[in-house]
Design a protein around this motif. Sequence first.
Motif, PDB file in Angstrom:
ATOM      1  N   GLY A   1      86.574  97.147 142.781  1.00 28.25           N
ATOM      2  CA  GLY A   1      87.639  97.657 142.202  1.00 28.25           C
ATOM      3  C   GLY A   1      89.185  97.230 142.682  1.00 28.25           C
ATOM      4  N   VAL A   2      89.116  96.051 143.531  1.00 27.50           N
ATOM      5  CA  VAL A   2      90.294  95.703 144.091  1.00 27.50           C
ATOM      6  C   VAL A   2      90.968  94.462 143.442  1.00 27.50           C
ATOM      7  CG1 VAL A   2      91.129  94.868 146.488  1.00 27.50           C
ATOM      8  CG2 VAL A   2      89.542  96.608 146.222  1.00 27.50           C
ATOM      9  N   ASP A   3      91.979  94.137 143.448  1.00 30.08           N
ATOM     10  CA  ASP A   3      92.765  92.955 142.830  1.00 30.08           C
ATOM     11  C   ASP A   3      92.583  91.755 143.937  1.00 30.08           C
ATOM     12  OD1 ASP A   3      94.198  91.016 141.788  1.00 30.08           O
ATOM     13  OD2 ASP A   3      96.029  92.159 141.073  1.00 30.08           O
ATOM     14  N   PRO A   4      91.835  90.624 143.369  1.00 27.88           N
ATOM     15  CA  PRO A   4      91.799  89.740 144.485  1.00 27.88           C
ATOM     16  C   PRO A   4      93.232  88.951 145.034  1.00 27.88           C
ATOM     17  CG  PRO A   4      90.274  89.450 142.594  1.00 27.88           C
ATOM     18  CD  PRO A   4      91.115  90.472 142.049  1.00 27.88           C
ATOM     19  N   THR A   5      94.119  89.121 144.056  1.00 30.11           N
ATOM     20  CA  THR A   5      95.451  88.706 144.378  1.00 30.11           C
ATOM     21  C   THR A   5      96.169  89.605 145.640  1.00 30.11           C
ATOM     22  OG1 THR A   5      96.728  89.447 142.430  1.00 30.11           O
ATOM     23  CG2 THR A   5      95.587  87.292 142.394  1.00 30.11           C
ATOM     24  N   ASP A   6      95.714  90.648 145.616  1.00 31.12           N
ATOM     25  CA  ASP A   6      96.466  91.769 146.474  1.00 31.12           C
ATOM     26  C   ASP A   6      96.389  90.987 148.125  1.00 31.12           C
ATOM     27  OD1 ASP A   6      98.121  93.770 146.064  1.00 31.12           O
ATOM     28  OD2 ASP A   6      96.376  95.333 145.250  1.00 31.12           O
ATOM     29  N   ARG A   7      97.098  91.793 148.919  1.00 28.30           N
ATOM     30  CA  ARG A   7      97.063  91.429 150.157  1.00 28.30           C
ATOM     31  C   ARG A   7      96.300  92.891 151.152  1.00 28.30           C
ATOM     32  NH1 ARG A   7     100.843  87.826 148.321  1.00 28.30           N
ATOM     33  NH2 ARG A   7     100.813  85.789 149.277  1.00 28.30           N
ATOM     34  N   ALA A   8      96.113  92.340 152.414  1.00 36.85           N
ATOM     35  CA  ALA A   8      95.611  93.450 153.227  1.00 36.85           C
ATOM     36  C   ALA A   8      96.388  94.738 153.345  1.00 36.85           C
ATOM     37  CB  ALA A   8      95.098  92.743 154.432  1.00 36.85           C
ATOM     38  N   GLU A   9      97.636  94.381 153.493  1.00 37.32           N
ATOM     39  CA  GLU A   9      98.614  95.720 153.934  1.00 37.32           C
ATOM     40  C   GLU A   9      98.681  96.729 152.789  1.00 37.32           C
ATOM     41  OE1 GLU A   9     101.487  92.270 152.889  1.00 37.32           O
ATOM     42  OE2 GLU A   9      99.607  92.442 154.044  1.00 37.32           O
ATOM     43  N   ARG A  10      98.207  96.368 151.527  1.00 30.51           N
ATOM     44  CA  ARG A  10      98.218  97.222 150.371  1.00 30.51           C
ATOM     45  C   ARG A  10      96.978  98.075 150.198  1.00 30.51           C
ATOM     46  NH1 ARG A  10     101.983  96.713 146.655  1.00 30.51           N
ATOM     47  NH2 ARG A  10     100.830  97.315 145.060  1.00 30.51           N
ATOM     48  N   LEU A  11      95.825  97.849 151.061  1.00 32.47           N
ATOM     49  CA  LEU A  11      94.830  98.487 150.956  1.00 32.47           C
ATOM     50  C   LEU A  11      94.570  99.905 151.937  1.00 32.47           C
ATOM     51  CD1 LEU A  11      92.089  96.020 150.477  1.00 32.47           C
ATOM     52  CD2 LEU A  11      93.719  96.591 148.811  1.00 32.47           C
ATOM     53  N   THR A  12      93.906 100.725 151.137  1.00 38.44           N
ATOM     54  CA  THR A  12      93.710 102.019 152.240  1.00 38.44           C
ATOM     55  C   THR A  12      92.262 101.711 152.851  1.00 38.44           C
ATOM     56  OG1 THR A  12      92.112 102.946 150.448  1.00 38.44           O
ATOM     57  CG2 THR A  12      94.679 103.392 150.604  1.00 38.44           C
ATOM     58  N   ILE A  13      91.623 102.482 153.872  1.00 41.14           N
ATOM     59  CA  ILE A  13      90.310 102.409 154.446  1.00 41.14           C
ATOM     60  C   ILE A  13      89.343 102.675 153.437  1.00 41.14           C
ATOM     61  CG2 ILE A  13      90.425 105.009 155.242  1.00 41.14           C
ATOM     62  CD1 ILE A  13      89.104 101.530 157.040  1.00 41.14           C
ATOM     63  N   ALA A  14      89.660 103.393 152.386  1.00 42.72           N
ATOM     64  CA  ALA A  14      88.683 103.481 151.401  1.00 42.72           C
ATOM     65  C   ALA A  14      88.379 102.315 150.694  1.00 42.72           C
ATOM     66  CB  ALA A  14      89.131 104.687 150.339  1.00 42.72           C
ATOM     67  N   ASP A  15      89.416 101.620 150.542  1.00 42.33           N
ATOM     68  CA  ASP A  15      89.402 100.349 149.794  1.00 42.33           C
ATOM     69  C   ASP A  15      88.445  99.481 150.583  1.00 42.33           C
ATOM     70  OD1 ASP A  15      90.897 100.894 147.352  1.00 42.33           O
ATOM     71  OD2 ASP A  15      92.927 100.570 148.961  1.00 42.33           O
ATOM     72  N   PHE A  16      88.756  99.354 151.805  1.00 45.54           N
ATOM     73  CA  PHE A  16      88.104  98.360 152.691  1.00 45.54           C
ATOM     74  C   PHE A  16      86.656  98.812 152.588  1.00 45.54           C
ATOM     75  CE2 PHE A  16      92.250  97.596 154.574  1.00 45.54           C
ATOM     76  CZ  PHE A  16      92.420  96.404 154.535  1.00 45.54           C
ATOM     77  N   ALA A  17      86.418 100.090 152.589  1.00 44.08           N
ATOM     78  CA  ALA A  17      84.786 100.925 152.884  1.00 44.08           C
ATOM     79  C   ALA A  17      84.328 100.219 151.441  1.00 44.08           C
ATOM     80  CB  ALA A  17      84.892 102.133 152.908  1.00 44.08           C
ATOM     81  N   ARG A  18      85.112 100.175 150.324  1.00 42.53           N
ATOM     82  CA  ARG A  18      84.345  99.932 149.266  1.00 42.53           C
ATOM     83  C   ARG A  18      83.926  98.235 148.820  1.00 42.53           C
ATOM     84  NH1 ARG A  18      88.331 102.727 146.697  1.00 42.53           N
ATOM     85  NH2 ARG A  18      89.281 100.743 145.808  1.00 42.53           N
TER      86      ARG A  18
END
Length: 280
Positions: free
Chosen positions: A250-267
């Motif tokens: 559920g993460v946009d492939p065009t996003d960058r790392a600094e926009r993600l939460t730790i929950a996003d990285f876990a998913r």
Amino acid sequence: MRALAERLGVRPTKKLGQNFVHDANTVRRIARLAGVGSDDVVLEVGPGLGSLTLALLPHAARVVAVEIDPVLAGALPGTVADRAPALVDRLTVLTEDALAVRAEELPVAPDLVVANLPYNVGVPVVLHLLAGLPSLRGGLVMIQSEVVDRLAASPGGREYGAPTAKLAWFAHARRAGPVPRTVFWPVPGVDSALLALERQPPPDAGGATRKEVFAVVDAAFGQRRKALRGALAGWAGSPSAAERRLRAAGVDPTDRAERLTIADFARIAASADRPSDART
């Protein structure tokens, strides 16, 4: 403090990051802001000449001080006995590198970590202690001001990075105030600040381990200027595989790392095992 250091033959060294706090109001403030209670066991890292130790002992049930310098570690009980003889039984000193401390080596499980951390190892020490000492419910540490800003940053800003995301796995972090350079001996060349920590449950990683989640964090921030599709290409095997895993999470492939939460990285880490990963 200078007289004590001279008597011990101690010269503060940059190698060990030794900048000793000599201001009584500062150490009292740290003990107060840390919220140390009468039943708490406090883990103090790098007590040095003992100024913060003396401020913590009246409030805590016990202080376990971890000091890498054997001369300072050996002198600390005597300093406490001279300055606060009624409290010396509350102190335990371990001559140890904080990066090597393990729960089973401690005489008692600590509740809080309160420390004036060396600038050069502050972040690794915080992450190591939170990972290895599950009894810690939080604490208050003093480190370089710009590092505090990075660790307490929210997603979306330039200061947000891999250490920020990793710390969020263990705890909520916030800036708890500045510390002037003048309270240290020797006076450091950088500003300091206080970082307050409050333990929180890790995010749902869908079966992925912390190590696997942190591997995604490192890969994403290793090329933080790239969109995630490219930054995670090496981790996933190819840009297209990275895109499949990102979309599955559920993460946009065009996003960058600094926009993600730790929950996003876990998913994202968990998406490696999802059936969608096998699609061509």
